[in-house]
Design a protein around this motif. Structure first.
Motif, PDB file in Angstrom:
ATOM      1  N   LEU A  71      45.413  65.904  34.832  1.00  0.00           N
ATOM      2  CA  LEU A  71      44.994  65.501  33.480  1.00  0.00           C
ATOM      3  C   LEU A  71      43.498  65.232  33.431  1.00  0.00           C
ATOM      4  O   LEU A  71      42.862  65.045  34.473  1.00  0.00           O
ATOM      5  N   ASN A  72      43.004  65.198  32.190  1.00  0.00           N
ATOM      6  CA  ASN A  72      41.600  64.900  31.904  1.00  0.00           C
ATOM      7  C   ASN A  72      40.697  66.014  32.372  1.00  0.00           C
ATOM      8  O   ASN A  72      40.256  66.031  33.515  1.00  0.00           O
ATOM      9  N   ASP A  86      43.853  65.158  26.452  1.00  0.00           N
ATOM     10  CA  ASP A  86      44.009  64.531  25.139  1.00  0.00           C
ATOM     11  C   ASP A  86      43.206  65.300  24.104  1.00  0.00           C
ATOM     12  O   ASP A  86      42.024  65.028  23.887  1.00  0.00           O
ATOM     13  N   PHE A 117      47.932  66.543  24.927  1.00  0.00           N
ATOM     14  CA  PHE A 117      48.710  65.315  24.742  1.00  0.00           C
ATOM     15  C   PHE A 117      48.655  64.933  23.264  1.00  0.00           C
ATOM     16  O   PHE A 117      48.027  63.956  22.867  1.00  0.00           O
ATOM     17  N   ARG A 147      45.161  52.248  17.227  1.00  0.00           N
ATOM     18  CA  ARG A 147      45.619  53.630  17.335  1.00  0.00           C
ATOM     19  C   ARG A 147      46.182  54.185  16.035  1.00  0.00           C
ATOM     20  O   ARG A 147      46.675  55.315  16.023  1.00  0.00           O
ATOM     21  N   LYS A 168      53.887  62.398  21.240  1.00  0.00           N
ATOM     22  CA  LYS A 168      53.863  61.062  21.842  1.00  0.00           C
ATOM     23  C   LYS A 168      53.776  60.014  20.753  1.00  0.00           C
ATOM     24  O   LYS A 168      53.466  60.351  19.604  1.00  0.00           O
ATOM     25  N   HIS A 169      53.968  58.756  21.029  1.00  0.00           N
ATOM     26  CA  HIS A 169      54.422  58.145  22.279  1.00  0.00           C
ATOM     27  C   HIS A 169      55.831  57.672  21.996  1.00  0.00           C
ATOM     28  O   HIS A 169      55.994  56.731  21.199  1.00  0.00           O
ATOM     29  N   TYR A 189      55.849  53.251  19.563  1.00  0.00           N
ATOM     30  CA  TYR A 189      54.637  52.575  20.067  1.00  0.00           C
ATOM     31  C   TYR A 189      53.858  51.928  18.919  1.00  0.00           C
ATOM     32  O   TYR A 189      53.205  50.898  19.087  1.00  0.00           O
ATOM     33  N   MET A 201      55.873  62.707  25.545  1.00  0.00           N
ATOM     34  CA  MET A 201      55.352  61.609  26.358  1.00  0.00           C
ATOM     35  C   MET A 201      56.023  60.308  25.940  1.00  0.00           C
ATOM     36  O   MET A 201      56.074  59.996  24.747  1.00  0.00           O
ATOM     37  N   PHE A 250      54.221  53.273  26.338  1.00  0.00           N
ATOM     38  CA  PHE A 250      54.005  52.112  27.208  1.00  0.00           C
ATOM     39  C   PHE A 250      54.979  50.959  26.914  1.00  0.00           C
ATOM     40  O   PHE A 250      55.292  50.165  27.774  1.00  0.00           O
ATOM     41  N   ASP A 299      53.480  57.831  30.126  1.00  0.00           N
ATOM     42  CA  ASP A 299      52.089  57.535  29.810  1.00  0.00           C
ATOM     43  C   ASP A 299      51.411  57.049  31.098  1.00  0.00           C
ATOM     44  O   ASP A 299      52.069  56.821  32.125  1.00  0.00           O
ATOM     45  N   TYR A 300      50.100  56.886  31.021  1.00  0.00           N
ATOM     46  CA  TYR A 300      49.246  56.612  32.188  1.00  0.00           C
ATOM     47  C   TYR A 300      49.694  55.368  32.966  1.00  0.00           C
ATOM     48  O   TYR A 300      49.631  54.264  32.450  1.00  0.00           O
ATOM     49  N   MET A 349      52.722  60.117  35.356  1.00  0.00           N
ATOM     50  CA  MET A 349      51.267  60.193  35.204  1.00  0.00           C
ATOM     51  C   MET A 349      50.606  59.028  35.919  1.00  0.00           C
ATOM     52  O   MET A 349      50.777  57.873  35.540  1.00  0.00           O
ATOM     53  N   TRP A 406      38.523  58.868  20.578  1.00  0.00           N
ATOM     54  CA  TRP A 406      39.263  59.994  21.163  1.00  0.00           C
ATOM     55  C   TRP A 406      38.517  61.285  20.890  1.00  0.00           C
ATOM     56  O   TRP A 406      39.064  62.238  20.342  1.00  0.00           O
ATOM     57  N   GLU A 459      42.485  53.833  21.342  1.00  0.00           N
ATOM     58  CA  GLU A 459      43.285  53.071  22.318  1.00  0.00           C
ATOM     59  C   GLU A 459      42.550  51.813  22.774  1.00  0.00           C
ATOM     60  O   GLU A 459      41.366  51.839  23.114  1.00  0.00           O
TER      61      GLU A 459
HETATM   62  C1  NOJ Z   1      46.998  56.706  27.650  1.00  0.00           C
HETATM   63  C2  NOJ Z   1      47.302  56.995  26.215  1.00  0.00           C
HETATM   64  O1  NOJ Z   1      48.216  56.054  25.717  1.00  0.00           O
HETATM   65  C3  NOJ Z   1      47.873  58.385  25.971  1.00  0.00           C
HETATM   66  O2  NOJ Z   1      47.907  58.609  24.598  1.00  0.00           O
HETATM   67  C4  NOJ Z   1      47.046  59.422  26.677  1.00  0.00           C
HETATM   68  O3  NOJ Z   1      47.587  60.703  26.432  1.00  0.00           O
HETATM   69  C5  NOJ Z   1      47.015  59.118  28.156  1.00  0.00           C
HETATM   70  N1  NOJ Z   1      46.427  57.819  28.369  1.00  0.00           N
HETATM   71  C6  NOJ Z   1      46.240  60.165  28.941  1.00  0.00           C
HETATM   72  O4  NOJ Z   1      44.898  60.072  28.678  1.00  0.00           O
END
Ligand code: NOJ
Length: 718
Positions: free
Chosen positions: A57-58, A87, A131, A145, A182-183, A187, A226, A229, A261-262, A293, A400, A468
């Motif tokens: 990722l990233n 993302d 994502f 968010r 997601k999420h 969330y 996804m 949290f 999620d992370y 993740m 973001w 976030e």
């Molecule tokens: C945390 C975020 O809640 C989620 O939306 C994101 O996709 C992941 N980190 C990955 O960056």
């Protein structure tokens, strides 16, 4: 089938590591030092298998992808191509407005096209999965968010979700990428609008309001989901078998990849739901989570759990196979580098075509909240004083921002210059900090205001006050911004406020003071051009808010589709005190701006409201229709909204629910008939026995400009 073949050739350790997701950064050095040091050391992963993880990722940048993938494949024994996920929230390199803005366009095609543009840019950088879309239903503007969400309506969120998924995925061709909704789940229900906080609601509310947008994404063919949290009914989503296995997979038939999620697996320990990483791994596997993740529970404990007979190899195989099938569909087994292309990326990303689409997006997302007639401004205006902390900065493209760059973002000052040249003059007036008390810049701005014909004040929030982890307990404009506005008004009454914010703000005072307010949200790369185009009527505002603006934070949560009460306060008494009704001593019940609200420079007349019959059998449909005429002076778009109220139910039903919308464009004097088809499915809800059914009885029908519209007809389901 390739996926099955690859699975057959994998050892158990390789399979388990295939479920791990690491950051791309891990593979950018070739000496291996980065793997066990730095942020990844806490993972305690086995060096031997670090090149066998399944996904990364990233990532932003075509060359970065090529380097990371080359290093990875050089280091890997099995050489199963990893895929890159990112993302891609509101654009990749070219940013379009934050998603709360895109939703305000009420335009499905626009949402689709913007996502397709982002997919193309991302695919050229080697990204294979976005994502996104984030479809969490939101009711609390404190939550940072909300900017990523489509707002407070399950139907609209679902429509935007489906359009976005289709935009990203298309036919899964070269320029498409897989979407990851997601999420999951709920969330957006974080208590007190504080990120990562407890979510607690009845199953009915969950199913009625919060789940439909995820389901809409699944029905649209989304490839990944996804998990969130938060907890749902006391259980963290990452280990929530009921949510993931029972509802998502068994009830909805989702057979794609589920990712956490992370570090959310491991956070089940912090939630107090698991003793240790091993228990996290167990609960997640039981829930049928596929990818972990950035935490190591699977990698460190799945083998042990298999040896102890707590989970089966089949469970692991199923998870790996789902990932491999996605890879097969993406075509990375034939071509590991897929669509990455350094030269094409440089040519296409933030190119004129993409800027033009992002600009349209920003124009159609903006919402005209108030206008006493001052807008639009004439292009012959003698001089404009452009004032405010958001007037001369690129930091308005939104949180973001992925690969978006501040210096590529058009400032409002640049946008104005593009239309009226040096007749625009600028003064900052104050800074953007939410707690600023610095009034030292006000005098200069007031002097400028006194010298110009019109003033445009760019107020609001900094872009990193949403997103976030960026929540606010106070959603008003800072005092210093009001002071600036008041002082300017003392010397010049011709004032327009362009508001930049990642959420609905509590702006009752602004509504009182400002002659006109244009909410630009956080508009993306073409921010300034879009803002100037709207102000000078090169584009006509047509956005309508999808999240209610409260008068004061004390009204939150406030949303249009609420349940009724046994002691309702009558609308005509809104501003009066009526004790023993559901109301406040010191505040009306109504919001400042309701769901679906937004003005235009033109006027639309609604007439000839019709409903095709007053009775409907279950296998029949009815048609509700209206004529809409542009009776004003500009060709413009209008979001026509269709609502239904189920008058009596075995459990209480919302005051009204959005069931359809159409964005139409009308020339001056033009009239169109807009139709909405009523189906039995539209009338279904979770009844007393938690069955999803439509109950016989009376339904009221509404068509209008916003959620305040009144019922014009009713029918009976028989
Ligand atoms: C945390 C975020 O809640 C989620 O939306 C994101 O996709 C992941 N980190 C990955 O960056």
């Amino acid at each position: 089938m390739k996926a099955q073949e690859i699975l057959n050739g994998m050892t158990l350790d390789e399979k388990i590591y295939h479920l791990v997701q690491m950051t791309t950064m891990t593979y950018l050095k070739t000496d291996g030092t980065n793997i066990v040091t730095g942020p990844n050391s806490r993972m305690q992963l086995d060096k031997e298998y670090i090149y066998e993880v399944g996904t990364l990722l990233n990532l932003v940048g075509a060359q970065t992808m090529i380097d990371a993938l080359t290093n990875f494949l050089n280091g890997s024994k099995k050489k199963v191509t990893p895929v890159f996920m990112q993302d891609v929230i509101h654009g990749h390199r070219t940013l379009y407005p934050i998603n709360l803005g895109v939703a305000a366009s009420f335009n499905r095609e626009l949402a689709h096209d913007l996502a397709a543009m982002a997919a193309k840019e991302a695919s050229l950088d080697g990204v294979s999965v976005a994502f996104a879309p984030m479809v969490d239903l939101v009711r609390d503007p404190r939550w940072g968010r909300v900017m990523e969400s489509s707002g407070e309506d399950p139907y609209l969120n679902g429509e935007m979700a489906a359009a976005t998924v289709k935009g990203f995925q298309g036919d899964m061709g070269k320029y498409n990428i897989a979407a990851c909704v997601k999420h999951y789940a709920a969330y957006g229900g974080a208590e007190a609008g504080r990120d990562y906080n407890t979510v607690d609601m009845s199953e009915r509310t969950l199913r009625q309001y919060y789940l439909p947008p995820y389901k809409a994404a699944v029905d649209a063919g989304v490839k990944m989901v996804m998990t969130a949290f938060n907890i749902v009914d006391g259980v963290p989503c990452s280990g929530n078998k009921w949510l993931v296995k029972d509802i998502l997979r068994d009830e909805w038939g989702f057979d794609g990849v589920v990712i956490s999620d992370y570090s959310a697996f491991e956070e089940m320990i912090d939630h107090g739901n698991c003793q240790d990483r091993k228990e996290c791994a167990y609960l997640a596997m039981e829930a049928t989570e596929d990818i972990e993740m950035m935490s190591p529970c699977y990698a460190l404990y799945l083998k042990e759990l298999i040896n102890e007979g707590k989970i089966t190899i089949k469970q692991v195989d199923d998870a790996v196979l789902r990932i491999l099938k996605l890879k097969e569909e993406l075509g990375v087994f034939e071509n590991p580098y897929r669509s990455v292309n350094v030269e094409e990326a440089a040519r296409v990303q933030v190119g004129p075509e993409h800027r033009a689409l992002a600009r349209c997006g920003a124009e159609e997302s903006a919402v005209l909240l108030k206008n006493n007639g001052i807008l639009p401004l004439s292009k012959d205006v003698k001089s404009v004083a452009l004032i405010g902390p958001n007037a001369n900065t690129g930091e308005i493209h939104g949180s973001w921002h992925c690969g978006g760059k501040i210096d590529e973002t058009i400032t409002v000052l640049e946008g104005f210059k593009n239309i009226i040249g040096d007749r625009v003059k600028y003064a900052k007036g104050c800074d953007i900090l939410y707690n600023s008390t610095d009034e030292s810049m006000i005098d200069e701005a007031v002097k400028l205001a006194s010298e110009c014909e019109v003033c445009v004040l760019c107020l609001g929030e900094h872009q990193e006050y949403s997103g976030e982890g960026n929540c606010r307990a106070n959603i008003e404009l800072p005092e210093v911004q009001y002071k600036l506005l008041e002082k300017v008004l003392e010397v010049n009454k011709n004032v327009v406020v362009a508001l930049f914010a990642g959420r609905p703000l509590a702006i009752s005072k602004l509504d009182e003071l400002a002659p006109a307010i244009l909410d630009m949200w956080m508009p993306g790369t073409e921010a300034g051009n879009a803002c100037a185009n709207l102000i000078f009527a090169n584009a006509i505002p047509s956005g309508k808010i999808t999240m209610t603006f409260p008068r004061e934070l004390g009204q939150v949560p406030i949303y249009y589709n609420a349940y009724r009460t046994g002691r309702p306060k009558l609308e005509e008494d809104d501003f009066n005190r009526v004790r023993f009704t559901s109301s406040y001593l010191d505040m009306p019940n109504s919001p400042l701006y309701p769901f679906g609200y937004g003005l235009s420079y033109t006027d639309f007349e609604y007439s000839d409201f019709k409903l095709s019959a007053s009775k409907m059998k279950r296998d029949e449909t009815l048609v509700a229709s209206v004529k809409v005429k542009n009776v004003g002076k500009y060709k413009a778009k209008e979001a026509v909204q269709f609502y239904i109220r189920d008058v009596v139910g075995s459990v209480v039903r919302p005051m009204k629910e959005l069931k359809g919308f159409e964005k139409i464009e009308l020339d001056i004097g033009e009239e169109k008939t807009v139709e909405f088809t009523i189906t039995e499915d539209m009338l279904k809800f979770w009844n007393k026995d938690m069955d999803f059914v439509a109950e016989n009885g009376k339904f009221e029908v509404f068509i209008g400009k916003d959620s305040r519209c009144k019922p014009y007809a009713s029918f009976e389901l028989v």
